[in-house]
Design a protein around this motif. Structure first.
Motif, PDB file in Angstrom:
ATOM      1  N   GLY A 111       0.825  -1.196   0.000  1.00 13.42           N
ATOM      2  CA  GLY A 111       0.000   0.000   0.000  1.00 13.42           C
ATOM      3  C   GLY A 111       0.855   1.240   0.000  1.00 13.42           C
ATOM      4  O   GLY A 111       2.068   1.184  -0.115  1.00 13.42           O
ATOM      5  N   ALA A 112       0.210   2.381   0.127  1.00 10.67           N
ATOM      6  CA  ALA A 112       0.938   3.646   0.198  1.00 10.67           C
ATOM      7  C   ALA A 112       0.725   4.269   1.560  1.00 10.67           C
ATOM      8  O   ALA A 112       0.679   5.472   1.709  1.00 10.67           O
ATOM      9  CB  ALA A 112       0.462   4.592  -0.902  1.00 10.67           C
ATOM     10  N   GLY A 113       0.556   3.431   2.568  1.00 14.42           N
ATOM     11  CA  GLY A 113       0.306   3.918   3.916  1.00 14.42           C
ATOM     12  C   GLY A 113       1.541   4.509   4.547  1.00 14.42           C
ATOM     13  O   GLY A 113       2.648   4.424   4.024  1.00 14.42           O
ATOM     14  N   GLY A 114       1.339   5.096   5.725  1.00 16.42           N
ATOM     15  CA  GLY A 114       2.429   5.795   6.385  1.00 16.42           C
ATOM     16  C   GLY A 114       3.611   4.916   6.709  1.00 16.42           C
ATOM     17  O   GLY A 114       4.756   5.347   6.628  1.00 16.42           O
ATOM     18  N   PHE A 115       3.371   3.641   7.079  1.00 20.57           N
ATOM     19  CA  PHE A 115       4.493   2.815   7.484  1.00 20.57           C
ATOM     20  C   PHE A 115       5.320   2.348   6.297  1.00 20.57           C
ATOM     21  O   PHE A 115       6.513   2.145   6.415  1.00 20.57           O
ATOM     22  CB  PHE A 115       4.011   1.625   8.315  1.00 20.57           C
ATOM     23  N   LEU A 116       4.696   2.161   5.140  1.00 15.57           N
ATOM     24  CA  LEU A 116       5.484   1.857   3.953  1.00 15.57           C
ATOM     25  C   LEU A 116       6.412   3.026   3.657  1.00 15.57           C
ATOM     26  O   LEU A 116       7.600   2.851   3.397  1.00 15.57           O
ATOM     27  CB  LEU A 116       4.569   1.590   2.759  1.00 15.57           C
ATOM     28  N   LEU A 117       5.871   4.237   3.716  1.00 16.90           N
ATOM     29  CA  LEU A 117       6.692   5.413   3.455  1.00 16.90           C
ATOM     30  C   LEU A 117       7.768   5.571   4.524  1.00 16.90           C
ATOM     31  O   LEU A 117       8.872   6.032   4.241  1.00 16.90           O
ATOM     32  CB  LEU A 117       5.811   6.660   3.386  1.00 16.90           C
ATOM     33  N   ALA A 118       7.466   5.188   5.761  1.00 19.67           N
ATOM     34  CA  ALA A 118       8.470   5.259   6.821  1.00 19.67           C
ATOM     35  C   ALA A 118       9.630   4.322   6.517  1.00 19.67           C
ATOM     36  O   ALA A 118      10.796   4.657   6.745  1.00 19.67           O
ATOM     37  CB  ALA A 118       7.838   4.914   8.166  1.00 19.67           C
ATOM     38  N   GLU A 119       9.320   3.130   5.980  1.00 18.87           N
ATOM     39  CA  GLU A 119      10.380   2.185   5.634  1.00 18.87           C
ATOM     40  C   GLU A 119      11.225   2.718   4.481  1.00 18.87           C
ATOM     41  O   GLU A 119      12.448   2.560   4.464  1.00 18.87           O
ATOM     42  CB  GLU A 119       9.765   0.837   5.276  1.00 18.87           C
ATOM     43  N   VAL A 120      10.580   3.366   3.505  1.00 20.58           N
ATOM     44  CA  VAL A 120      11.329   3.969   2.403  1.00 20.58           C
ATOM     45  C   VAL A 120      12.204   5.102   2.934  1.00 20.58           C
ATOM     46  O   VAL A 120      13.358   5.261   2.520  1.00 20.58           O
ATOM     47  CB  VAL A 120      10.368   4.490   1.313  1.00 20.58           C
ATOM     48  N   GLY A 121      11.667   5.889   3.875  1.00 21.25           N
ATOM     49  CA  GLY A 121      12.459   6.961   4.473  1.00 21.25           C
ATOM     50  C   GLY A 121      13.694   6.424   5.168  1.00 21.25           C
ATOM     51  O   GLY A 121      14.787   6.998   5.061  1.00 21.25           O
ATOM     52  N   ALA A 122      13.544   5.298   5.881  1.00 24.01           N
ATOM     53  CA  ALA A 122      14.696   4.681   6.548  1.00 24.01           C
ATOM     54  C   ALA A 122      15.719   4.207   5.526  1.00 24.01           C
ATOM     55  O   ALA A 122      16.937   4.318   5.738  1.00 24.01           O
ATOM     56  CB  ALA A 122      14.227   3.519   7.424  1.00 24.01           C
ATOM     57  N   ALA A 123      15.245   3.678   4.390  1.00 21.74           N
ATOM     58  CA  ALA A 123      16.154   3.218   3.338  1.00 21.74           C
ATOM     59  C   ALA A 123      16.908   4.394   2.718  1.00 21.74           C
ATOM     60  O   ALA A 123      18.099   4.291   2.402  1.00 21.74           O
ATOM     61  CB  ALA A 123      15.370   2.466   2.262  1.00 21.74           C
ATOM     62  N   ILE A 124      16.227   5.525   2.548  1.00 18.15           N
ATOM     63  CA  ILE A 124      16.885   6.720   2.010  1.00 18.15           C
ATOM     64  C   ILE A 124      17.973   7.201   2.969  1.00 18.15           C
ATOM     65  O   ILE A 124      19.079   7.569   2.552  1.00 18.15           O
ATOM     66  CB  ILE A 124      15.849   7.834   1.760  1.00 18.15           C
ATOM     67  N   ALA A 125      17.669   7.198   4.272  1.00 22.72           N
ATOM     68  CA  ALA A 125      18.668   7.632   5.259  1.00 22.72           C
ATOM     69  C   ALA A 125      19.903   6.743   5.197  1.00 22.72           C
ATOM     70  O   ALA A 125      21.040   7.227   5.221  1.00 22.72           O
ATOM     71  CB  ALA A 125      18.053   7.617   6.657  1.00 22.72           C
ATOM     72  N   ARG A 126      19.700   5.423   5.104  1.00 20.14           N
ATOM     73  CA  ARG A 126      20.842   4.499   5.037  1.00 20.14           C
ATOM     74  C   ARG A 126      21.654   4.719   3.764  1.00 20.14           C
ATOM     75  O   ARG A 126      22.889   4.787   3.802  1.00 20.14           O
ATOM     76  CB  ARG A 126      20.353   3.052   5.104  1.00 20.14           C
ATOM     77  N   ALA A 127      20.973   4.830   2.626  1.00 16.68           N
ATOM     78  CA  ALA A 127      21.670   4.997   1.353  1.00 16.68           C
ATOM     79  C   ALA A 127      22.428   6.319   1.290  1.00 16.68           C
ATOM     80  O   ALA A 127      23.438   6.434   0.589  1.00 16.68           O
ATOM     81  CB  ALA A 127      20.671   4.913   0.197  1.00 16.68           C
ATOM     82  N   SER A 128      21.947   7.311   2.034  1.00 19.73           N
ATOM     83  CA  SER A 128      22.558   8.641   2.005  1.00 19.73           C
ATOM     84  C   SER A 128      23.587   8.835   3.107  1.00 19.73           C
ATOM     85  O   SER A 128      24.168   9.919   3.224  1.00 19.73           O
ATOM     86  CB  SER A 128      21.463   9.716   2.121  1.00 19.73           C
ATOM     87  N   GLY A 129      23.792   7.801   3.943  1.00 19.49           N
ATOM     88  CA  GLY A 129      24.747   7.916   5.035  1.00 19.49           C
ATOM     89  C   GLY A 129      24.333   8.949   6.062  1.00 19.49           C
ATOM     90  O   GLY A 129      25.180   9.598   6.684  1.00 19.49           O
ATOM     91  N   PHE A 130      23.023   9.093   6.263  1.00 20.05           N
ATOM     92  CA  PHE A 130      22.501  10.121   7.164  1.00 20.05           C
ATOM     93  C   PHE A 130      22.142   9.502   8.503  1.00 20.05           C
ATOM     94  O   PHE A 130      21.352   8.560   8.572  1.00 20.05           O
ATOM     95  CB  PHE A 130      21.266  10.772   6.538  1.00 20.05           C
TER      96      PHE A 130
END
Length: 258
Positions: A111-130
């Protein structure tokens, strides 16, 4: 009884408090219904609103991770409080407020719910070294594009960027989805005002969560500030940067410098 309210106070004595001072009070207003991601991992701030006069303490408690049943169901407020107490190392007195039972709703991965987006946000942080968290939002017009699709792993994005693009595979095709980003990182703030020339001590500092900018130069590691000298007078709550501090060394006459 569903919907009934229960106020519960839990004491955490995991760390000694300063002499003559009791543990800080932290109030948590627990949500009656929360969505649990497939991993089953939720942070305390996703379960409850946290109130405390110490922002660093509230941020530390909010980052504590709990493991819940991803299949959903119910968890009692008292049981939830015990989970926080056993998982936290934050020296505080916790006051929980909310329904006697909290409903856990299973969060799907398609789905496009908040927790899916939260997981994508966590993946972006990891990929960006943030070293922080990333919140993202999607325009309602793109929700159907994401639903049922496979979001491809995001690449590196400059921390502080406000916009980016996700790629989604669906039905043998690839779609681009624009997203808005908000970055939150750690920074050192002064507990009280510091005069020019004062040597910074650990007791002068607190770690706070701040909205991160691309041009941010804030210091996040206490070791980088403790022992340094303030180059100018700094107000309470000021977020420290490298330009605020300087190192000084006492050198005795005749001392050999390596």
């Amino acid at each position: 009884m569903r919907g009934s309210l229960l106020c519960l106070v839990v004491f955490l004595l995991l760390s000694a408090s300063p002499a003559g001072a009791g543990p800080r009070l932290v109030e948590l207003a627990v949500k009656p219904r929360v969505e649990v991601p497939p991993s089953g991992v939720l942070k305390v701030r996703e379960l409850a609103s946290i109130s405390c006069d110490d922002e660093g303490l509230a941020s530390s408690l909010g980052s504590v991770e709990l493991r819940l049943d991803p299949a959903g169901g119910f968890v009692g407020l008292e049981e939830l409080a015990e989970m926080v107490a056993s998982s936290s190392r934050v020296p505080a007195r916790l006051a929980f407020r909310g329904p006697s039972r909290v409903e856990l709703v299973s969060g799907g991965v398609d789905g496009a719910g908040g927790f899916l987006l939260a997981e994508v946000g966590a993946a972006i942080a990891r990929a960006s070294g943030f070293d922080g968290r990333v919140e993202l939002s999607v325009s309602p017009s793109f929700v159907d594009t994401i639903r049922g699709g496979r979001i491809l792993p995001p690449g590196r994005i400059a921390p502080g960027s406000q916009a980016a693009t996700l790629w989604v595979e669906k039905g043998g095709r690839r779609f681009s989805v624009p997203i808005s980003l908000r970055w939150f990182g750690r920074a050192l703030a002064l507990r009280s005002s510091v005069p020019r020339g004062k040597r910074i001590e650990a007791s002068d500092l607190q770690v706070v969560e701040v909205a991160w900018r691309q041009d941010a130069r804030w210091i996040s590691d206490p070791a980088s500030a403790v022992g340094a000298v303030a180059r100018r007078s700094l107000a309470a709550g000021h977020l420290l940067t490298g330009g605020d501090l300087e190192r000084s060394w006492a050198v005795r006459r005749g001392q050999t410098l390596l």
